[in-house]
Scaffold this motif. Sequence first.
Motif, mmCIF file in Angstrom:
data_model
loop_
_atom_site.group_PDB
_atom_site.id
_atom_site.type_symbol
_atom_site.label_atom_id
_atom_site.label_comp_id
_atom_site.label_asym_id
_atom_site.label_seq_id
_atom_site.Cartn_x
_atom_site.Cartn_y
_atom_site.Cartn_z
ATOM 1 N N ARG A 17 -2.270 7.895 13.329
ATOM 2 C CA ARG A 17 -1.537 7.148 14.361
ATOM 3 C C ARG A 17 -0.111 7.673 14.516
ATOM 4 O O ARG A 17 0.392 7.835 15.617
ATOM 5 C CB ARG A 17 -1.481 5.671 13.986
ATOM 6 C CG ARG A 17 -0.801 4.832 15.055
ATOM 7 C CD ARG A 17 -0.344 3.492 14.528
ATOM 8 N NE ARG A 17 -1.426 2.664 14.051
ATOM 9 C CZ ARG A 17 -1.239 1.504 13.407
ATOM 10 N NH1 ARG A 17 -0.030 1.045 13.199
ATOM 11 N NH2 ARG A 17 -2.261 0.796 12.978
ATOM 12 N N ASP B 105 -7.432 -1.566 -4.225
ATOM 13 C CA ASP B 105 -7.937 -1.924 -2.914
ATOM 14 C C ASP B 105 -8.411 -0.652 -2.191
ATOM 15 O O ASP B 105 -7.638 0.004 -1.505
ATOM 16 C CB ASP B 105 -6.818 -2.617 -2.122
ATOM 17 C CG ASP B 105 -7.275 -3.018 -0.740
ATOM 18 O OD1 ASP B 105 -8.422 -2.683 -0.360
ATOM 19 O OD2 ASP B 105 -6.498 -3.666 -0.030
ATOM 20 N N ASP C 70 0.789 -1.233 0.000
ATOM 21 C CA ASP C 70 0.000 0.000 0.000
ATOM 22 C C ASP C 70 0.824 1.288 0.000
ATOM 23 O O ASP C 70 0.702 2.118 -0.898
ATOM 24 C CB ASP C 70 -1.034 -0.002 1.146
ATOM 25 C CG ASP C 70 -0.447 -0.378 2.497
ATOM 26 O OD1 ASP C 70 0.789 -0.538 2.606
ATOM 27 O OD2 ASP C 70 -1.220 -0.520 3.462
#
Length: 391
Positions: free
Chosen positions: A164, A151, A107
């Motif tokens: 995060r 995706d 990714d």
Amino acid sequence: MNVTLSEARRRKAHLYLVGGPVRDLMLNRRSEDLDLVTEGDTEALAMGVAQAVGSKAVLHRQFRTATVKCEGARLDLAMARKETYARPGALPTVTAGTIEEDLERRDFTINAMALGLAGRQEGRLLDPSGGLTDLTEGVVRILHRGSFEDDPTRIFRAIRYEQRLGFRLESGTLSQLSDALSAGMLAAVSPDRLRNELQLILAEDVPVRTLLRAGELGVLHGLYAPLGQADWLRELDEEAEPLTLFAALAFRMSQMEGQGFIARLNMPTEWAEVVTGMVQLSSDAPRLKDPMLSPSGAFRTLESCPIASINAFMLLTPSVVMRERLAHYSESQRFVQPLLRGGDLLALGVPQGPQMGEILRRIQDARLEGEVTTLEEERALVLRCLADLQA
Ligand code: CTP
């Protein structure tokens, strides 16, 4: 880990640490999992490791991965792979590949690094897309243009890592994310996969920030249009329980919207009840805002509503009366129980059957109203109820 390494060396296997653990290692952050990739016979290596530690390997042939569990530790081993996607949102078709090909299909650059543990690249950091630089600069960058199409769940992942790690989305990545959303890519994702992404967000340390960012970028709207930007979540503090935060998403949803939300994520019963609870609270709001409503009336209105919905509504409603009422229910009222039990009522002459439940409710209501506080007062009330019954 030592066993895995020596088993890999004995078999002359090419073994790599990949993805999240490499990223976290470079950032000096704790990593939850140990993702290992091997070029070649993954199953044989997994079975060799399992045998060496006296355990069994669980093989997932469809995805060419294997898991070995031993004394609380868990090892996930995957075959280096190439992936193709039949259509956006579909699960990938997997074929064997090299570690370089495996990194290419990933990714983000920060997740596309590998550390050679054994075999041809032992001791080397493989970083073909500049992940280390992006880690240093605090950037989440997609690997290739079609990645969000391949995706679309990566849309959620991008925001999770950004929030995060306190990073920023690289500008090209941001515009591709927006394009994927405008093209309605999330519509192609199955309810179960979407729910999984939401669950992963809720499991983050500070999920509220991630949800707000998802709202701001239009991701929540893409997930389910009535969520809009969900900017009301700003009212929640960072410590809100995950289920309360989830409930907050359904604030002010109509019954139809609530049902649509449940279906869009194919929600399990617990989540569906929380959404239904939020819808119910919206329709009960006028009653709960009424200062004349008795404590027992409030209790009976709220008793079948999940506590996560009540807590969420309490944090979000602008009505002071309703907020205080919900807080009172959440903090104390819901624990109010009669001191007397069914057996005590039997001993006092109450016959078994629906009347017993009715009298227990009357005692509970009287406690809520502050009309009884002691055991003796409860007993006296039971006797009065019995007299009423016999009259
Ligand atoms: N991955 C990917 N595309 C996805 C999901 C995963 O490319 N849609 C790759 C990434 O390289 C990722 C790895 O698979 O690093 C493992 O995925 P996962 O366990 O979900 O993520 P981690 O990177 O381990 O991060 P986290 O700390 O969130 O678990």
